[in-house]
Design an enzyme around this catalytic site. Structure first.
Site, PDB file in Angstrom:
ATOM      1  N   SER A 107       8.258  -4.071   0.881  1.00  0.00           N
ATOM      2  CA  SER A 107       8.077  -3.735  -0.519  1.00  0.00           C
ATOM      3  C   SER A 107       7.264  -4.838  -1.191  1.00  0.00           C
ATOM      4  O   SER A 107       7.572  -6.025  -1.062  1.00  0.00           O
ATOM      5  CB  SER A 107       9.445  -3.607  -1.199  1.00  0.00           C
ATOM      6  OG  SER A 107       9.292  -3.311  -2.563  1.00  0.00           O
ATOM      7  N   GLY A 108       6.177  -4.453  -1.887  1.00  0.00           N
ATOM      8  CA  GLY A 108       5.311  -5.431  -2.545  1.00  0.00           C
ATOM      9  C   GLY A 108       4.138  -5.877  -1.713  1.00  0.00           C
ATOM     10  O   GLY A 108       3.342  -6.705  -2.143  1.00  0.00           O
ATOM     11  N   THR A 112       1.352   1.227  -1.413  1.00  0.00           N
ATOM     12  CA  THR A 112       0.968   2.275  -2.370  1.00  0.00           C
ATOM     13  C   THR A 112      -0.481   2.108  -2.796  1.00  0.00           C
ATOM     14  O   THR A 112      -1.230   3.091  -2.894  1.00  0.00           O
ATOM     15  CB  THR A 112       1.899   2.237  -3.606  1.00  0.00           C
ATOM     16  OG1 THR A 112       3.249   2.398  -3.165  1.00  0.00           O
ATOM     17  CG2 THR A 112       1.555   3.343  -4.573  1.00  0.00           C
ATOM     18  N   ASN A 157       9.176  -6.139  -5.968  1.00  0.00           N
ATOM     19  CA  ASN A 157       7.975  -5.382  -6.332  1.00  0.00           C
ATOM     20  C   ASN A 157       8.233  -4.611  -7.615  1.00  0.00           C
ATOM     21  O   ASN A 157       9.252  -3.934  -7.737  1.00  0.00           O
ATOM     22  CB  ASN A 157       7.634  -4.411  -5.185  1.00  0.00           C
ATOM     23  CG  ASN A 157       6.361  -3.634  -5.434  1.00  0.00           C
ATOM     24  OD1 ASN A 157       5.652  -3.886  -6.398  1.00  0.00           O
ATOM     25  ND2 ASN A 157       6.082  -2.676  -4.584  1.00  0.00           N
ATOM     26  N   SER A 160       7.841  -0.445  -6.680  1.00  0.00           N
ATOM     27  CA  SER A 160       8.270  -0.213  -5.302  1.00  0.00           C
ATOM     28  C   SER A 160       8.550   1.272  -5.068  1.00  0.00           C
ATOM     29  O   SER A 160       9.267   1.922  -5.841  1.00  0.00           O
ATOM     30  CB  SER A 160       9.533  -1.029  -5.018  1.00  0.00           C
ATOM     31  OG  SER A 160      10.028  -0.741  -3.733  1.00  0.00           O
ATOM     32  N   SER A 161       7.984   1.819  -3.995  1.00  0.00           N
ATOM     33  CA  SER A 161       8.268   3.219  -3.625  1.00  0.00           C
ATOM     34  C   SER A 161       9.682   3.274  -3.060  1.00  0.00           C
ATOM     35  O   SER A 161       9.985   2.601  -2.070  1.00  0.00           O
ATOM     36  CB  SER A 161       7.277   3.709  -2.576  1.00  0.00           C
ATOM     37  OG  SER A 161       5.977   3.703  -3.076  1.00  0.00           O
ATOM     38  N   GLY A 381       8.563  -0.480   5.098  1.00  0.00           N
ATOM     39  CA  GLY A 381       8.513  -1.318   6.297  1.00  0.00           C
ATOM     40  C   GLY A 381       9.888  -1.854   6.623  1.00  0.00           C
ATOM     41  O   GLY A 381      10.883  -1.580   5.948  1.00  0.00           O
ATOM     42  N   GLU A 383      13.072  -3.905   6.684  1.00  0.00           N
ATOM     43  CA  GLU A 383      13.700  -4.625   5.567  1.00  0.00           C
ATOM     44  C   GLU A 383      14.842  -5.504   6.074  1.00  0.00           C
ATOM     45  O   GLU A 383      15.718  -5.039   6.816  1.00  0.00           O
ATOM     46  CB  GLU A 383      14.227  -3.655   4.517  1.00  0.00           C
ATOM     47  CG  GLU A 383      13.117  -2.997   3.716  1.00  0.00           C
ATOM     48  CD  GLU A 383      13.621  -2.236   2.498  1.00  0.00           C
ATOM     49  OE1 GLU A 383      12.780  -1.803   1.702  1.00  0.00           O
ATOM     50  OE2 GLU A 383      14.849  -2.076   2.350  1.00  0.00           O
TER      51      GLU A 383
END
Length: 976
Positions: A107-108, A112, A157, A160-161, A381, A383
């Site tokens: 994330s980050g 995206t 992030n 973040s998605s 990804g 985590e």
């Protein structure tokens, strides 16, 4: 790419495959760091793209950049996401097969944004028509909608998605984007009801409250203050400086219209979002028996148009069916809160699925002819947090499956290329993570099966009983350990409620607390029945009456996720893969800061070293013969400048000259394979040296060729240029003349008027001509009746008076005296010396004895002429005694005044030199009426010095003007 090798020490290598120490993680990080500090955020591992988030704007995404990468060989230009997107597209078009681009990372890390850049590239590069533009706009604008409903601020992030997204872009046979389809995975519904400190709920809630119009908020019963809603304040950061909720609201509002949502659908959608906020504010109180009750709760009236009584019972009671009877069991306050939150999560989760389906309907391609697709997989990804729960378990399981697929497809593509080129395949040692995938998903024995079994079994099942079951069933697995099973040293790093999995990317410790609850995600049956009584059309669609109310428990969350992953894997296995691995360089989102520990962690979890080992197991470098020969042929005299044979033969000749050893390369059917990067580096360095020598020779030849060519061109073009310039000049002159004629006339008239009293010149010539013409025109109408009426003549303007004098001068001297023509343009003055006489002019008088020059003034009055020195009269000549005036026919300015000498005491004739000869003589002829006394003579003039004594003035032409006394005693005047 080969050209960039010369700067490899400073900016690193564009392709990790060319690293000499490819097994060294330190060398990998050094190369990544060098490129990051040079703002080179993209690097290849073969055809895999590694992208490092720069946390700042870079000028590498312009339309010009897109044009640069269109239709270019993958390795021809520096690494870029446009290069990957373009090559995937061109391969799809040429081979007519399907492809997918897998974008992964923490994330980050920029997943995206990478997905957006690819979509924008296709929007610009694909053919454009009105219909195709419509599809393109919907594809692009689906992003802000899905981000609003599926993204949130997390600790790592701000955008973040919180769901996985797979989007298929469909192309027709001409390459036009004609449709699309989106699949979503594992939306983090728990975020709707709970956020950790420093995190927010999904963006759409804040966008509605902060950006919604006043009328809309009033209709929804909302206030413009996020702090008034329990579901928005748990993270204590409703406002974020990097997020503009008002601006984003406008973008989402416009996008919803573009993707074909009707106004009623949009109203219902916002009604659901508002209802979730109101639901979070519902408060329960315990009655005397400890059961949950709802008293005077104002939020109830805003909940989806459901009758209060029905809603109240649905939130405080559970419906139990026993044989033919239905019993409503009251909830405790804790159970009621759980039921409320479960209903809020279900409403949001199902609404999100409805929204994805509506987007798919707007992107649907109605043409049934076969289409090729490029899929974009933007998924979370690997985590690893300080506390890892059920969500991290699912996400990391997903990454294990994708890594398995990734290695399989990479090995498969490598093996296929070797076989295609006729090169023997060498087995590649790699870590096969099938053992971990089986540990998680194996039937009856895997963690998923054990978790489901514990969730579904009767009796008191808890997170700890689930942990005990895993210890019992899979306790001996080498990739699984718990506090109970660990050795003494490992046990210190594990809590009693933890279990640890050794993933392909490293160890991850999971806390079992909440696993059963999150996996169940139970929504009580009467909760669904309550929703079916809503007046909101979307809610009715999401909770259909046709949905079976089976007494069997629905599939658990992890099983649903496992099945969707199986479906995703099947989709991807049928497509050709491309990969983008996103890395974030630091946790603080600071540009220019590269955190080695954090990046090393991601390189490991993204499996980049594993992928590099697979790519480097055989040959580091491979190129088509034509490309290799074209670049390096200057290194061999036999191949430079032109090779006559086939490209393969040329490459064979070239590498023989370079001295390649047999174990350093292989010759395939269409490509050369080079095993070690150092071999390529040595070749490239030799080429750079050779290139400078060649450049000097070519430059000299080229300069000579250009100079010669330019000379020939200039010579041939000279005549054409001259004619053309003449033609253009004439046209330009005519154009300007016509354009400014009136202006010039006015300008000349004004200028002439201002200079009307000056002597005739170019400034006043036209004006004076006009004056003359005007006078003559008036004179024509006002002629005197008789010639004798002198006083009745119109007074002529000064210019005409001068013309009369000029006419007399012409009669006297035209054709007789050489310098007469030069006097025509010289205006006459009334006098050359200020004073009252009729006319005066400066002259030089030559003495009768010795012909010495004396400066004098010649003055004409009405009766006589005077020769004056300052205020003293030197000689007086009555006009009656003036016998004549002699001038030569040459260009001198001499005149001799002949006077009558009756007495020996009287002075004789005057010899004068006058610069204004014609003017003076004309004035004299008018004033003294002596027009017939002026004589133009040739050769010599005799004059009387005094009575009885004569002198002579001789005139002749010479090389320069001179006046002197000749040896014969005469005055000699030499004129040009």
């Amino acid at each position: 790419m080969e050209a960039s090798l010369t700067a490899r020490d400073r900016v690193g290598i564009q392709d990790f495959v060319l690293l000499d120490t490819y097994t060294s993680e330190t060398a990998f990080l050094d190369n990544l760091r060098k490129r990051f500090h040079e703002n080179l955020i993209y690097t290849y591992i073969g055809t895999l793209l590694v992208s490092v988030n720069p946390y700042k704007e870079l000028d590498i995404y312009s339309k010009k950049q897109m044009d640069t990468y269109m239709g270019v060989n993958f390795f021809e230009l520096p690494p870029h996401i446009y290069a990957l997107a373009d090559n995937a597209f061109r391969t799809m078009m040429s081979e007519f097969n399907n492809h997918f681009i897998l974008i992964s990372g923490e994330s980050g890390a920029g997943k995206t944004e990478a997905s957006k850049k690819i979509l924008q590239f296709y929007a610009v590069s694909c053919p454009s028509t009105k219909v195709l533009n419509n599809v393109r706009d919907r594809l692009l604008l689906s992003n802000p909608v899905l981000e609003a409903f599926g993204n949130a601020k997390t600790l790592k992030n701000d955008n973040s998605s919180r769901f996985g997204k797979y989007m298929d872009i469909q192309f027709d046979h001409q390459g036009g984007a004609v449709g699309g389809h989106i699949l979503s995975y594992l939306l983090e519904k728990s975020r709707v009801v709970h956020q950790n400190h420093g995190e927010r709920n999904f963006h759409i809630f804040y966008q509605l409250v902060e950006g919604g119009e006043e009328d809309l908020l009033r209709w929804l019963g909302l206030e413009r203050n996020c702090k008034h809603y329990r579901y928005l304040v748990q993270g204590k950061c409703a406002k974020v400086s990097s997020i503009n909720d008002k601006s984003d609201w406008k973008t989402v509002r416009k996008a919803l219209s573009v993707i074909d949502l009707s106004e009623s659908d949009i109203e219902n959608l916002f009604g659901i979002i508002a209802s979730v906020l109101h639901m979070g504010n519902i408060k329960f109180e315990a009655d005397a028996r400890g059961y949950a009750t709802l008293n005077n709760n104002q939020e109830m009236q805003w909940l989806l148009g459901i009758p209060n009584q029905v809603l109240q019972q649905g939130l405080t009671h559970r419906k139990i069916e026993a044989k033919s009877e239905e019993v409503f069991s009251p909830f405790s306050v804790d159970h009621a809160v759980y039921a409320r939150d479960a209903l809020a999560k279900a409403i949001y989760g199902r609404t999100f699925s409805w929204l994805v389906n509506k987007i798919n309907e707007s992107l649907a391609n109605m043409d049934s002819s076969r289409k090729t697709v490029i899929g974009l997989l933007d998924i979370y990804g690997f985590e690893v947090f300080s506390v890892n729960s059920f969500e991290q378990f699912c996400i990391n399981y997903c990454n294990e499956k994708l890594q398995q697929l990734f290695i399989e497809l990479t090995l498969k593509s490598e093996q296929e290329e070797y076989e295609m080129e006729g090169i023997e395949w060498e087995p590649v040692p790699y870590f096969n993570n099938k053992i971990i995938c089986d540990l998680v998903e194996e039937k009856f024995r895997g963690i998923i099966s054990l978790l489901d079994e514990e969730c579904l079994r009767p009796g008191e099942a808890t997170d700890l009983t689930f942990l005990e079951k895993m210890e019992d069933k899979i306790g001996g697995h080498p990739h699984f350990v718990t506090h109970k099973l660990a050795d003494q040293k490992t046990r210190k790093t594990l809590e009693r409620g933890d279990f640890r999995l050794l993933h392909y990317a490293g160890e991850v410790t999971y806390c079992v607390v909440g696993f059963l609850d999150k996996n169940n995600d139970l929504l009580y049956r009467n909760g669904k029945e309550v929703m079916r009584q809503s007046k909101n059309a979307i809610i009715k669609h999401c909770f259909p009456s046709t949905e079976p109310d089976s007494k069997r428990r629905p599939e658990t969350v992890v099983t649903q996720f496992k099945n969707s992953l199986v479906g995703l894997t099947e989709i991807l296995m049928m497509k050709e893969p491309w990969y983008v691995r996103c890395i974030k360089p630091n946790e603080a989102k600071q540009p220019g800061h590269f955190d080695d520990v954090l990046v090393r962690h991601q390189v490991k979890y993204l499996g980049l070293m594993e992928h590099l080992r697979v790519r480097r197991a055989g040959f580091a470098y491979r190129r088509k013969y034509e490309i290799f020969l074209q670049r390096y042929k200057p290194l061999c005299p036999d191949t430079w400048p032109n090779w006559k044979g086939t490209a393969a033969e040329g490459v064979r000749c070239l590498i023989k000259h370079l001295g390649y050893k047999s174990d350093e390369y292989k010759m395939g059917r269409t490509k050369i394979f080079i095993r070690h990067p150092r071999t390529l580096f040595a070749t490239e360095d030799a080429f750079q040296v050779c290139k400078h020598k060649l450049a000097t020779r070519i430059q000299a030849k080229y300069k000579g060729y250009k100079v010669k060519g330019n000379y020939v061109k200039q010579r041939e073009a000279g005549r054409i240029e001259t004619c053309w310039r003449g033609l253009m000049a004439r046209r330009e002159r005519q154009r300007r003349a016509w354009a400014v004629t009136d202006l010039l006339i006015c300008s000349r008239f004004i200028k002439g008027f201002m200079n009307r009293h000056q002597p005739a010149c170019t400034d006043n010539s036209e004006y004076l001509a006009y004056v003359r013409h005007s006078y003559l025109t008036r004179l024509k109408e006002n002629l005197p009746k008789t010639v004798l009426e002198k006083d009745s003549w119109l007074t002529p303007p000064p210019i005409l008076q001068e013309l009369l004098l000029k006419a007399q001068t012409s009669a006297l001297f035209k054709g007789k005296k050489e310098n007469y023509p030069f006097s025509v343009c010289r205006p006459f003055a009334d006098t050359r010396i200020s004073g009252p006489p009729q006319y005066s002019v400066p002259v030089v008088k030559y003495d009768r004895n010795g012909f010495r020059p004396r400066l004098r003034q010649l003055i004409f009055t009405q009766e006589a002429a005077y020769l004056v020195e300052e205020a003293k009269i030197k000689q007086w000549i009555d006009y009656s005694s003036l016998k004549g005036v002699s001038v030569s026919n040459l260009s001198d300015n001499f005149l001799i005044l002949h006077v009558t000498c009756d007495d020996s005491k009287q002075k004789g004739d005057l010899v004068l030199q006058c610069d204004f000869l014609f003017e003076a003589l004309t004035k004299l002829s008018v004033i003294a009426n002596k027009q017939n006394c002026i004589h133009v003579v040739q050769g010599s003039v005799r004059f009387d010095i005094q009575p009885g004594r004569e002198g002579f003035v001789d005139f002749k032409s010479g090389q320069e003007s001179m006046v002197y006394r000749a040896k014969n005693g005469h005055l000699m005047v030499v004129s040009l």
